[in-house]
Design an enzyme around this catalytic site. Structure first.
Site, short mmCIF file in Angstrom:
data_model
loop_
_atom_site.label_atom_id
_atom_site.label_comp_id
_atom_site.label_asym_id
_atom_site.label_seq_id
_atom_site.Cartn_x
_atom_site.Cartn_y
_atom_site.Cartn_z
N CYS A 1 0.84 -1.20 0.00
CA CYS A 1 0.00 0.00 0.00
C CYS A 1 0.87 1.25 0.00
O CYS A 1 1.51 1.56 -1.00
CB CYS A 1 -1.00 -0.05 1.15
SG CYS A 1 -2.50 0.86 0.76
N HIS B 1 -3.72 -5.02 0.44
CA HIS B 1 -3.19 -5.58 1.69
C HIS B 1 -3.28 -7.11 1.69
O HIS B 1 -4.24 -7.67 2.21
CB HIS B 1 -3.98 -5.02 2.89
CG HIS B 1 -3.70 -3.59 3.15
ND1 HIS B 1 -2.61 -3.17 3.89
CD2 HIS B 1 -4.33 -2.45 2.76
CE1 HIS B 1 -2.60 -1.84 3.96
NE2 HIS B 1 -3.63 -1.38 3.28
N GLU C 1 -1.78 -9.19 3.43
CA GLU C 1 -1.69 -9.78 4.77
C GLU C 1 -3.06 -10.11 5.35
O GLU C 1 -3.18 -10.97 6.21
CB GLU C 1 -0.91 -8.86 5.72
CG GLU C 1 -1.61 -7.56 6.15
CD GLU C 1 -1.41 -6.40 5.18
OE1 GLU C 1 -1.11 -6.65 3.99
OE2 GLU C 1 -1.56 -5.23 5.60
#
Ligand code: GLN
Length: 542
Positions: free
Chosen positions: A380, A514, A516
């Site tokens: 990001c 993102h 994750e």
């Protein structure tokens, strides 16, 4: 019809109710049941989107674009069930909806009250979209006795009264060890249960967090004074890793006790996948160090999912991932400091973030990774900084910056409406309302067939979760590509850069989303798996 498990907490906050709920759900799932977990947050923010990561930790984003409590991340990581907007409610959201209805005249002149209007809204939320489920686990934020939590407790009491045998109350408490007396103390648990019974709820199961094993005598004492079966007093010792918690709770009989409460018999859970995860975590065959150059490095909860995704990448490669949190601001003045701090790293990761503070340090870290051929992963804001670095140092665009940091003549990163005139793009509202101006939730991206990322994903079409206001400016694509930074992933309409990479570098990838948020211990995200694999090679080189 779904059965309900309500999870409350007593004595102190931070007992790990979220992990407990996630672990219990995983155990029920391992016995073949369909589960969903929900979080009730009593605070008055409409959602955690505007809360500081320092205060509240990470904001977890769902596929359907909800900004939710970080506990929903645990729920997803432990069950693999994608969370939705419908899985997180706050008092703020409930009151907002009720007041909108009241102003519209929907209540036809009635007095609008906490009971029944707020409690009904809570009950509705708990019961919405629960078809096809065997168990709904509802975790109540905060501690029993908090003023703002009272309407939630009352709603649960009413649900129990309506559903009786289809509900189970699990109360998580603390049994502190008093060193001077050399004893574990049960009194706080007794008081906390008394508080709960005073509100009309008798817990069925007590999960007692303790740092020393709970002696049988104390277990019996808690059972007797708190009016629960002795086998329903479950000791919960601190675990070596969060991924060991489901196995530990199973060994202590938690899932058995829940089934017994509902009068259900089910086959023993298949926990092979958890055994494997714990084995990978506890018996690594090497170690790599990843430098995370961020802003909120003082509070690990601010990067919760990132932390976990890196651990998953380690499990996939059977190595331990040591994370070195580096404050980007320290890199702003001194090149020697950057080299001293970053040289020992086997990989450099620049995570997401907001605002200008520390960004020059992040740009300097990107440069270090690029010049020294150290595996680099930008997420990001990290990708945006990789683009600014490329513009300044490889494309000769000296004044390159992001409009997030103030006006610039070279908006390599900007709000899309500032630089896009192409038709078909939605003009986003940039009013005074801070909530709701971001690109949030799942968006698709197309990957160039011959790219490194397509290879990493094993696919050319992906969907990932977003949470940002600014975009890399596609008008700079050609100039940045000439400098070696290739735009290898784009939005399906080709207008928004989603992924950049450097083909001449061992592992250099920046992503606008993102990843994750979607990594799970039993299904590590390909980007984290790949990044850690690159760090392993780097570790063997140095
Ligand atoms: N601040 C940047 C933006 O809003 C990046 C956001 C992030 O990293 N999540 O676009």
């Amino acid at each position: 019809m779904a059965r309900y498990i309500f999870i409350t907490g007593g004595v102190v906050s931070s007992l790990g109710k979220g992990l407990m709920a996630a672990s219990l759900a995983a155990l029920l799932q391992a016995r073949g049941y369909r589960v969903r977990i929900r979080k009730f947050d009593p605070y008055l923010n409409v959602d955690p989107g505007t809360m500081s990561p320092y205060q509240h930790g990470e904001v977890y984003v769902t596929d359907d674009g909800a900004e939710t409590d970080l506990d929903l991340g645990h729920y997803e990581r432990f069950t693999g069930v994608s969370a939705r907007q419908a899985d997180n409610i706050t008092s703020g959201r409930i009151y907002r909806d009720i007041i909108i209805k009241e102003r519209r005249g929907d209540y036809l002149g009635a007095t609008v009250q906490v009971i029944p209007h707020v409690t009904d809204a809570i009950k509705e939320f708990a019961q919405a979209e629960t078809e096809d489920l065997d168990f709904v686990l509802c975790e109540i934020g905060g501690t029993v006795g908090d003023i703002e939590g009272l309407p939630f407790i009352e709603a649960l009491r009413q649900l129990h009264n309506e559903m009786r045998d289809d509900t189970c109350f699990v109360h998580v408490t603390l049994v502190p060890y008093i060193a001077a007396a050399g004893e574990l103390k049960t009194k706080p648990t007794q008081h906390s249960v008394r508080e709960l019974t005073g509100l009309g709820i008798q817990p069925d199961i007590l999960l007692c967090r303790c740092e020393k094993p709970l002696p049988e005598t104390e277990r019996a004492k808690i059972a007797q004074f708190c009016n629960v079966r002795k086998s329903a007093v479950i000791p919960a010792l601190d675990a070596t890793s969060i991924y060991a918690v489901p196995l530990q709770y199973h060994a202590e009989g938690l899932d058995n006790e829940v089934l017994r409460h509902f009068g259900l018999t089910a086959p023993e859970p298949d926990l092979a996948v958890w055994d494997d995860i714990v084995d990978r975590f506890q018996n690594p065959e090497g170690e790599v160090t990843i430098g995370v150059v961020g802003k909120y490095v003082g509070l690990q909860d601010a990067y919760k999912s990132l932390n976990e995704a890196l651990a998953h990448g380690g499990m996939a490669n059977r190595v331990k991932v040591r994370i070195k949190w580096l404050d980007a601001e320290l890199f702003e003045q001194d090149d020697a400091e950057i080299a001293a701090q970053l040289e020992p790293m086997h990989g450099i990761l620049v995570p997401g973030g907001f605002g200008e503070r520390g960004t020059e340090g992040k740009i300097a870290s990107v440069r270090f990774a690029r010049e020294r051929n150290v595996p680099f992963f930008g997420i990001c804001l990290g990708m945006q900084m990789a683009c600014v670095e490329a513009a300044r140092n490889t494309a000769g665009i000296e004044g390159a910056s992001s409009t997030e940091f103030g006006p610039t003549d070279e908006p390599v990163v900007g709000i899309i409406t500032e630089w896009m005139t192409a038709e078909g793009l939605q003009q986003r509202s940039e009013g005074g309302d801070l909530g709701g101006t971001m690109r949030l939730g799942a968006y698709e991206a197309k990957l160039a067939g011959n790219s490194h990322v397509a290879n990493v994903y094993g696919a050319t079409q992906i969907s990932e979760r977003h949470r940002h206001r600014y975009e890399v400016n596609v008008a700079y694509k050609e100039r940045l590509e000439k400098g070696g930074l290739v735009f290898s992933g784009m939005s399906p309409d080709g207008l928004l850069p989603e992924i950049v990479e450097r083909p001449d570098h061992p592992w250099f990838i920046g992503v606008q989303f993102h990843p994750e948020l979607k990594s799970r211990p039993f299904e590590p995200h390909p980007l984290f798996k790949g990044f850690i694999a690159a760090a392993v090679s780097q570790a063997r080189l140095v």
